[in-house]
Design an enzyme around this catalytic site. Structure first.
Site, PDB file in Angstrom:
ATOM      1  N   LYS A   1      39.352  39.815  43.427  1.00  9.89           N
ATOM      2  CA  LYS A   1      38.826  41.061  43.994  1.00  9.89           C
ATOM      3  C   LYS A   1      38.889  41.033  45.519  1.00  9.89           C
ATOM      4  O   LYS A   1      39.364  41.988  46.149  1.00  9.89           O
ATOM      5  CB  LYS A   1      37.387  41.276  43.535  1.00  9.89           C
ATOM      6  CG  LYS A   1      36.748  42.552  44.069  1.00  9.89           C
ATOM      7  CD  LYS A   1      35.254  42.595  43.795  1.00  9.89           C
ATOM      8  CE  LYS A   1      34.511  41.633  44.697  1.00  9.89           C
ATOM      9  NZ  LYS A   1      33.048  41.762  44.620  1.00  9.89           N
TER      10      LYS A   1
ATOM     11  N   ASP B   1      35.779  45.855  41.325  1.00 12.39           N
ATOM     12  CA  ASP B   1      34.390  45.506  41.599  1.00 12.39           C
ATOM     13  C   ASP B   1      33.491  46.187  40.569  1.00 12.39           C
ATOM     14  O   ASP B   1      33.964  46.761  39.595  1.00 12.39           O
ATOM     15  CB  ASP B   1      34.016  45.897  43.037  1.00 12.39           C
ATOM     16  CG  ASP B   1      34.170  47.392  43.298  1.00 12.39           C
ATOM     17  OD1 ASP B   1      34.348  48.167  42.325  1.00 12.39           O
ATOM     18  OD2 ASP B   1      34.107  47.797  44.468  1.00 12.39           O
TER      19      ASP B   1
END
EC number: 3.2.2.-
Length: 201
Positions: free
Chosen positions: A126, A144
Site C-alpha cells: 500500500k 487502504d
C-alpha cells in the site's frame, strides 16, 4: 453511485487538478521525493492527517536529525510508534539520491518500481503504491481501509492477508477502472472521495 461520482463535472475538475500536482512531482528534486517517501513511511498504521502532522514536526530532521531527535519530534506530534518510525526514517536515508532513479524504472514498469520500494523498511504494498502515485505514477492501486470498504460492496472476502491477495484485489480494482476508462490511481481518488467526502490523500 461510483459512476455518478465519476461523472460529476465539478469533482472531475478537482480530481484532474490533483492528478496534475502528482505528475508535476515527477520533475521535483530528490529532496521532495524523499519527503514523500518519509510521509508514506509515516502513513503505515496511521491516519494520513497524523502522518502529515508528524512530517511537519520533523522538518529537516528527516535528513539531518539523529534517531533520538526524530523520535522526540514524533512523540511531540502525538505520533504512534515514534521509536520504530525514527529507525525506519534513519535507514531510509540510504535511498536518498536513488529515488528518482526508481522513478525512471517506474517510467517503464511501475510494478517493478514498487518491488524495489518494498526493500525499504516501513513500506508495504500500500505504502509503495501510495508513494509512486504521489510522484505521478497512476497505474497502481492504494488498497487502504477506504478502498477495502468499497470492495465490501462487491466482494465477500476483502481482507489483505498476503501479497497475492493484494494483487488479486488490485486486479479487480484495475478492471473497474478500465470499465470507467480511468487510470487506477485516478479511480482511487474518486473512491476515496466517495468514502470520506474528501479529495486529498
Amino acid at each position: 453511485m461510483l459512476r455518478k461520482v465519476v461523472r460529476d463535472a465539478r469533482l472531475r475538475a478537482r480530481v484532474l487538478e490533483r492528478v496534475e500536482e502528482f505528475r508535476l512531482n515527477k520533475r521535483a528534486s530528490e529532496r521532495v521525493w524523499f519527503r514523500e517517501l518519509v510521509l508514506c513511511i509515516l502513513t503505515a498504521n496511521s491516519s494520513f492527517i497524523g502522518a502529515f502532522t508528524a512530517l511537519q514536526y520533523l522538518g529537516d530532521l528527516i535528513l539531518y536529525g539523529s534517531i533520538e531527535e526524530i523520535s522526540s519530534a514524533l512523540k511531540n506530534a502525538g505520533y504512534r510508534f515514534p521509536n520504530l518510525k525514527a529507525r525506519y526514517i534513519i535507514e531510509s536515508r540510504s535511498y536518498y539520491g536513488k529515488l528518482r532513479e526508481i522513478g525512471r524504472v517506474a517510467d517503464r514498469d511501475q510494478i517493478e518500481a514498487r518491488e524495489i520500494l518494498l526493500e525499504i523498511k516501513g513500506l508495504g504494498m500500500k505504502e509503495a503504491s501510495h508513494f509512486l502515485r504521489n510522484m505521478g505514477y497512476l497505474d497502481l492501486a492504494i488498497i487502504d481501509r477506504h478502498i477495502l470498504r468499497f470492495f465490501s460492496d462487491y466482494l465477500e472476502d476483502q481482507k489483505i492477508s498476503s501479497k497475492s491477495k493484494y494483487f488479486e484485489l488490485e486486479s479487480v480494482f484495475r478492471s473497474i477502472a478500465s470499465a470507467l476508462d480511468l487510470p487506477v490511481g485516478v479511480l482511487d481518488l474518486y473512491v476515496w472521495y466517495l468514502k470520506t467526502g474528501k479529495l486529498a490523500k
